[in-house]
Design an enzyme around this catalytic site. Sequence first.
Site, PDB file in Angstrom:
ATOM      1  N   LYS A 142       2.453   5.528 -10.333  1.00 49.36           N
ATOM      2  CA  LYS A 142       1.792   4.250 -10.032  1.00 49.36           C
ATOM      3  C   LYS A 142       1.822   3.321 -11.242  1.00 49.36           C
ATOM      4  O   LYS A 142       1.998   2.102 -11.099  1.00 49.36           O
ATOM      5  CB  LYS A 142       0.348   4.500  -9.585  1.00 49.36           C
ATOM      6  CG  LYS A 142       0.213   5.157  -8.229  1.00 49.36           C
ATOM      7  CD  LYS A 142       0.746   4.284  -7.104  1.00 49.36           C
ATOM      8  CE  LYS A 142      -0.164   3.105  -6.810  1.00 49.36           C
ATOM      9  NZ  LYS A 142       0.301   2.336  -5.626  1.00 49.36           N
ATOM     10  N   TYR A 163       1.339  11.664 -10.137  1.00 51.30           N
ATOM     11  CA  TYR A 163       0.950  10.565  -9.250  1.00 51.30           C
ATOM     12  C   TYR A 163       0.595   9.312 -10.037  1.00 51.30           C
ATOM     13  O   TYR A 163       1.154   8.236  -9.805  1.00 51.30           O
ATOM     14  CB  TYR A 163      -0.244  10.983  -8.377  1.00 51.30           C
ATOM     15  CG  TYR A 163      -0.985   9.796  -7.805  1.00 51.30           C
ATOM     16  CD1 TYR A 163      -0.347   8.892  -6.956  1.00 51.30           C
ATOM     17  CD2 TYR A 163      -2.326   9.555  -8.126  1.00 51.30           C
ATOM     18  CE1 TYR A 163      -1.023   7.790  -6.446  1.00 51.30           C
ATOM     19  CE2 TYR A 163      -3.007   8.467  -7.620  1.00 51.30           C
ATOM     20  CZ  TYR A 163      -2.355   7.588  -6.778  1.00 51.30           C
ATOM     21  OH  TYR A 163      -3.017   6.485  -6.287  1.00 51.30           O
ATOM     22  N   PHE A 190       0.822  -1.204   0.000  1.00 51.06           N
ATOM     23  CA  PHE A 190       0.000   0.000   0.000  1.00 51.06           C
ATOM     24  C   PHE A 190       0.861   1.262   0.000  1.00 51.06           C
ATOM     25  O   PHE A 190       0.358   2.351  -0.277  1.00 51.06           O
ATOM     26  CB  PHE A 190      -0.876   0.059   1.254  1.00 51.06           C
ATOM     27  CG  PHE A 190      -1.971  -0.950   1.325  1.00 51.06           C
ATOM     28  CD1 PHE A 190      -3.178  -0.743   0.686  1.00 51.06           C
ATOM     29  CD2 PHE A 190      -1.811  -2.110   2.063  1.00 51.06           C
ATOM     30  CE1 PHE A 190      -4.204  -1.662   0.759  1.00 51.06           C
ATOM     31  CE2 PHE A 190      -2.828  -3.040   2.160  1.00 51.06           C
ATOM     32  CZ  PHE A 190      -4.031  -2.819   1.502  1.00 51.06           C
ATOM     33  N   THR A 249      -4.193   1.795  -8.712  1.00 51.68           N
ATOM     34  CA  THR A 249      -5.322   2.713  -8.826  1.00 51.68           C
ATOM     35  C   THR A 249      -5.863   2.740 -10.246  1.00 51.68           C
ATOM     36  O   THR A 249      -5.116   2.508 -11.212  1.00 51.68           O
ATOM     37  CB  THR A 249      -4.882   4.140  -8.435  1.00 51.68           C
ATOM     38  OG1 THR A 249      -5.909   5.079  -8.759  1.00 51.68           O
ATOM     39  CG2 THR A 249      -3.621   4.560  -9.180  1.00 51.68           C
ATOM     40  N   ASP A 250      -7.138   3.054 -10.381  1.00 53.05           N
ATOM     41  CA  ASP A 250      -7.719   3.191 -11.717  1.00 53.05           C
ATOM     42  C   ASP A 250      -7.190   4.417 -12.452  1.00 53.05           C
ATOM     43  O   ASP A 250      -7.356   4.546 -13.664  1.00 53.05           O
ATOM     44  CB  ASP A 250      -9.249   3.235 -11.653  1.00 53.05           C
ATOM     45  CG  ASP A 250      -9.807   4.381 -10.819  1.00 53.05           C
ATOM     46  OD1 ASP A 250      -9.021   5.134 -10.216  1.00 53.05           O
ATOM     47  OD2 ASP A 250     -11.050   4.507 -10.744  1.00 53.05           O
ATOM     48  N   GLU A 251      -6.513   5.324 -11.738  1.00 52.84           N
ATOM     49  CA  GLU A 251      -6.002   6.530 -12.385  1.00 52.84           C
ATOM     50  C   GLU A 251      -4.905   6.240 -13.402  1.00 52.84           C
ATOM     51  O   GLU A 251      -4.600   7.086 -14.247  1.00 52.84           O
ATOM     52  CB  GLU A 251      -5.509   7.521 -11.330  1.00 52.84           C
ATOM     53  CG  GLU A 251      -6.623   8.045 -10.452  1.00 52.84           C
ATOM     54  CD  GLU A 251      -6.192   9.204  -9.577  1.00 52.84           C
ATOM     55  OE1 GLU A 251      -5.484  10.098 -10.084  1.00 52.84           O
ATOM     56  OE2 GLU A 251      -6.564   9.220  -8.398  1.00 52.84           O
TER      57      GLU A 251
END
Length: 349
Positions: A168, A164, A81, A139-141
């Site tokens: 990721k 960001y 995480f 993340t879906d981003e």
Amino acid sequence: MKNILVTGGAGFIGSNFVKYMLSHTGCSIVNLDALTYAGNLENLREVEADSRYVFVRGDICDRDLVHNLFEKYDVDTVVNFAAESHVDRSITDPDIFVQTNIMGTQNLLFAARRYWSVRPEDKHCREYRPEVRFLQVSTDEVYGALGKTGMFTETTPLSPNSPYSASKAGADLFVRAYHETFGLPVNITRCSNNYGPYQFPEKLIPLMIHNCLEDKPLPIYGDGLQIRDWLYVEDHCSAIASVLEKGRLGEIYNIGGNNEKANIEIVRFILSRMGKNKSLITHVKDRPGHDRRYAIDNTKITAELGWSPSYTFEGGMAKTIDWYLANPQWMEHVTSGAYQDYYNRMYHG
């Protein structure tokens, strides 16, 4: 029983996951967290005395520390995480996102490969460990933005639009590369926007709750019509547990809450639930590169693993607001000092 290294376990999602796993399984957990601004040991008071739980303060970029933890606690599972996660911060200071999200993940992967061998002939590994697993929480981003229709699937091309999400995406690709090159047993989960107890009040929902409590203006970026799929944090934790138990190695699983809402809808719900006037809403200049819409297709995890979200948006939001109202001291502790400086810089600069 699993010996799980949870990184970033003092943060919002990580702390909820630690408590979920200790209450639902017989696992042991080592929680590695650097306790940056969003890490808070108050989130974990109820498990401090559990003999299956150990907290270690440290950075995932510290190679010697990470290797020692694998050795000392015989780690057979990693759930990562640990990440810098706020888009606004990535715009003002991208370097730390590269360091933590990419280099930190690489350090964890390197240690996992060293201490687990999934190929007995691998001379770089200590012993043959076929039961191990590395799970990267993403993340879906990383998929970028959607138009008015369509949803993100696990095969949607990566197209990150912020420092960001780019960091990721880079971390995800390292995880995939370790699986393809070295045979490391991995999974990647990509979730939609989380909400729930213990979320640091730089994110939309706890920020709005906090400002409502103090009758402060509620700053909304642009027109507030940015749409996200909202996932209650306990549902996210149960989904990760399902992937650890039953997920096919090497696979990506999208985790969504089936709750698409515009930011302005969220704020109006909070105002109504808390009995506050809509005049508190204040529209501020939109941030650069603000993605208009995200939506998760969670068909794969539902069909393969039998997981589905338990909370409706209304039920999850009511539980979330009630928790913040019942725990004002938690909010007081995290909204002092450095956080106030950041808040003022971002919204009053």
